[in-house]
Each structure stands twice: as structure tokens, then as C-alpha cells.
Design an enzyme around this catalytic site. Sequence first.
Site, PDB file in Angstrom:
ATOM      1  CG  ASP A 183      -2.324   0.555   0.833  1.00 35.15           C
ATOM      2  OD1 ASP A 183      -2.360   1.723   0.428  1.00 35.15           O
ATOM      3  OD2 ASP A 183      -3.331  -0.171   0.934  1.00 35.15           O
ATOM      4  CG  HIS A 254      -4.384   2.073  -2.158  1.00 34.34           C
ATOM      5  ND1 HIS A 254      -4.432   2.652  -0.911  1.00 34.34           N
ATOM      6  CD2 HIS A 254      -5.656   2.093  -2.619  1.00 34.34           C
ATOM      7  CE1 HIS A 254      -5.690   3.002  -0.637  1.00 34.34           C
ATOM      8  NE2 HIS A 254      -6.448   2.682  -1.665  1.00 34.34           N
ATOM      9  CD  GLU A 321     -10.082   3.790  -1.111  1.00 34.01           C
ATOM     10  OE1 GLU A 321     -11.011   4.161  -0.397  1.00 34.01           O
ATOM     11  OE2 GLU A 321      -8.981   3.407  -0.633  1.00 34.01           O
TER      12      GLU A 321
HETATM   13  C1  ACM Z   1     -10.910  -0.607   0.218  1.00 31.61           C
HETATM   14  O1  ACM Z   1     -11.446  -0.587   1.325  1.00 31.61           O
HETATM   15  N1  ACM Z   1     -10.299   0.476  -0.244  1.00 31.61           N
HETATM   16  C2  ACM Z   1     -10.919  -1.781  -0.614  1.00 31.61           C
END
Ligand code: ACM
Length: 547
Positions: A183, A254, A321
Site C-alpha cells: 500500500d 495505493h 481508490e
Molecule cells: C478498500 O477498502 N479500499 C478496498
Amino acid sequence: MTSTTGLIPAPATLRDLPSVGGFVLDESTVIDAGPGTEATARWLRGALGAATGLALPPGAGDDGETVRLRIQPEDAGHLGPEGYKLYVDGDDITLHGGGPAGVFWAAQTLRQLLGPDAFRRAPVAPGRQWLVPGTFVEDTPRFGWRGLMLDVARHFMPKEGVLRYLDLMAAHKLNVFHFHLTDDQGWRIEIKRHPRLTEVGSWRARTKFGHRASPLWDEKPHGGYYTQDDIREIVAYAAERHITVVPEIDLPGHSQAAIAAYPELGNTDVIDTSVLSVWDTWGINPNVLAPTDNTLRFYEGVFEELLELFPSEFIHVGGDECPKDQWRQSPTAQARIRELGLADEDQLQSWFIGHFDQWLTARGRRLIGWDEILEGGLAEGAAVSSWRGYAGGIAAARAGHDVVMCPEQQVYLDHRQAPGEDEPVPIGFVRTLEDVYRFEPVPGELTPEEARHVLGTQANLWTEVMEDHARVDYQAFPRLAAFAEVAWSSLPTGRDRDFADFERRMAAHYGRLDASGVGYRPPAGPRPWQRRPGVLGRPIDGPPPNR
Ligand code: ACM
């Protein structure tokens, strides 16, 4: 169901058989393991041997002496490979599985029948009698995917802690460990051809303390990673427990930890990526991967090493995201959109995911990603982790894609489990034990044909506000026990689960969690040391929105 037995998850059929007497485990007890059950015999000898102090050697004993393990399709085969029958009487204990996994789940049920002290690592009352009452259990899981996702990127969990969670999963008959390895805040797996991913990407200088709105920082470095041998050990340990490890490498968003290690992976024509460091706060990060051939080749190299380590059919590529602002500003990204004839940046993300879908499919694997991978068109053969509610999962199932249901409104265990100011870090929606227990993974809108695409369900543990295993335990338990029952136990007629019955069985289960050393949230609220005054959070009151 008796509250003294208190099996969790509830089996399909349980009969107490007082008239047949019970089986006593003692110095004469042997474990007779049929073909294919040797690993479960080893597990049983290790777990029960430690707790009881008994040797439980291999062998074929006389009446009153034998725990018999068999793969027995004639008896348990109709229950599927994970189904089992367990018979206990005065003569023996028999575990019949439809396959090796069924025998293992039967062994887990047997340990629960022995009482909380069977979960200890050494005997607490030497010489005590280990009586298993006369019992018949017939059982099989509702779903083939009974998952737990653990985020080891936001806070690293050392290997010992991961192995412990695999044991806790097995005790609850969960069978998919979704390992969130990368991440913005950390890269946690050694990749031999790209050593800076861990040299640089596995450490951050400091960490936001509490919710992202908090003004507090923990001014000390945080980090760690698993070597490839650590990963092999974790995967093998999981496999012995019939748990599949599904690794996640999150892209194209991420990804700041990877960009901090290799700045050329970022959108260098938009920002100076060489000044980026591993991220030290939370939220959605604008610094995403550049859609270049160099990035594709780099990550193919990462996945090549990953496939050597993880035998799982599914490989998770994240996809959640991913802000598109840098791609909008980047001449390179815009040129790529034109060259590929794409309509917009959403389609560029689909192209990115589609590339790895084809790459994985060509190697006999399947891609799974968060539900954002639906935007801009879903790659053929891809499966979806539906997290922003049910909608993504419904759309995917209707389009013939497989789905794992893990809506944040229901099964994000980082969200607080009670209202009020007592919760250690009051982020997210309130989702109580009962809320999780009443979660239904298969939406009523799906036809039976569409519902077949729901592979199962998964609880997710994001660790922004869980800096150590005590915090993870507190958020996970007891709700993971409720979740395990949702994932394993069949839905009663009328679709209404009996929470009062679950609570009665939990009374016994808390004893097992205590003996296992799990720092769960007690029903009456956090213990004094579980409260964390002074850590700012941002409570969200009221019901969660259903997206
Ligand atoms: C997530 O909670 N961004 C998959």
C-alpha cells in the site's frame, strides 16, 4: 444446541447422545490416520497433545482407545470435500471427511467439544479427565470462500502474528487468507529483482496517530517485511490448515511505497516523484502508477516472483481508490489513451487491470480486484471483491463474474463495534456483534443462477489504527466469530438467524478465546487497558450509507 457445547460456527446437525457414553482421552489414546489425513493427525497431536500433555501416538488401538481419521466418501462424500461427520461414543471417536479438508474441520469441532482448556498450549490441571460426551455432528460449509483480509501494509504484523491469525482462522473454519501486502504506507514482501521495494518501501519515518483527521503523529520509524522464505512458511502453514493464501499487490493506486522505492513508476511528467517517501498518513493518495510499458514490465516481474510463492488460483491486484488526476494531467497517460483508442481515464484503469488479467490467465491463474475494477469495463474472467456495498457484487454477478461479498457497511472490522466514546479509536460506522451476525452475503435481488457467482464472503481488517496485535484482536473479536458463522453455517429457513442462540454459544466461545489468549472486546465494553484516551478519531454516527 446446548450452551455448554456452544459450537461456533454452528454445525448443520448436532446430536447429543448421552446414552452411548463418552470417550475419555488418556495415555492409551492413539490416533489412527487413514490415507490423506496424516497432516490433520499431526495437527491434532500437536494441538491436543500440548493442551492435554498426552502423547496421542499413531496407531490402531482397541475399543476405548482410538481417534480414527478417514476420508470416507461413502459416508461423508455427499457433504462435499469440506463436509464431515463426527461420531463420539465410548468405543472411539471417528472423523469422516468428504475430503482432507473435511477431516480437518472435524478435528476443529472435536477440539471445541473438549472445552476451553483444549485451546491452551500446556496442561493447566495435570491428571484431569478429558471427556468428550457422546455426540454426532454432520456438517458442511455454506460457502467455499470464507475469508479474512489482513492489511499488513499500514501496520506490519511480524510473521509470528500472521501464523497466530492462521490458527485463529482455522479454529473458526475460515479458509481464505487475503494478504494485503502493499500500500502507500509500506511494501511488505521481498521481491528479489527489485530489492528497493523492501529496502526503501518497507519503512516509513513516522506515522499518523489515530484517524487521518488527527493532528497527532507517532514520531518513530515503522516497518518490516516478509522474506520469501517467510512467505513460503506462511503459505505452507496455511495449507496445513486448509487455508488458501491470496496475495494482494495493490495497483495502480495505493502505490506510493513502490514509487518511493522506484520513482520512475510514478507520473514523472506531472510531479517530481523522486521526492516522494513512503506515506506517513492515511486516506486516498493521488500518487498513482504511470501507465507505461516500464511499469507493466516491472509489475510482471513482481507477479512472476509472486506466482512462484503462492499456489492460489486467485491473485488480487487491488484496483481500488485510484484517483485519475495525475493521468488527466500527464501527456504520457493522455498519449496512451489516444494510442489505445480509449474514451477516458476510467478505461485506462480497465486497460491496466485487463493487462494483468490476460497475463495471469495465460499462466493458469485468475485475477480478482476490488469493485472499482468494474468501472470502465471488467476484464473477462476477473472476479470482484465487493466492498463499497452490495452494488458492485450484484452488477458483477449479473454479468457472469464471480464475487466475494465484503461490504464495508457490514464486515469492515476496523469500524467500531459500539457507539459512545469508549471505543479505542472511534472510526467508521458502528457495526455491533449482532450486526455482523445478521449480515447476509447473498443479496435477495440475485436470481439463484446469478447467486451461484457469489463464491462467498470475507471480513476485512484494515490496520490504519491497529498498530499491534492487541489492537487487531480487539477489532477482530468477537465479531470474527459471528462472521465465521455467517460464512460457514447454512441460512435458516426464513433467512433469520437466531442471535439469542448465538449469544448463548458465545458464552462458551469466550472461554476458548481466553484460553487462546485473544484480546477480544468484552460484551460489557473495553477493559481499562483497551481504552485509548487522547487518540482523536472522527466518529460517524447514524446508519451506514448503502452504496
Ligand atoms: C478498500 O477498502 N479500499 C478496498
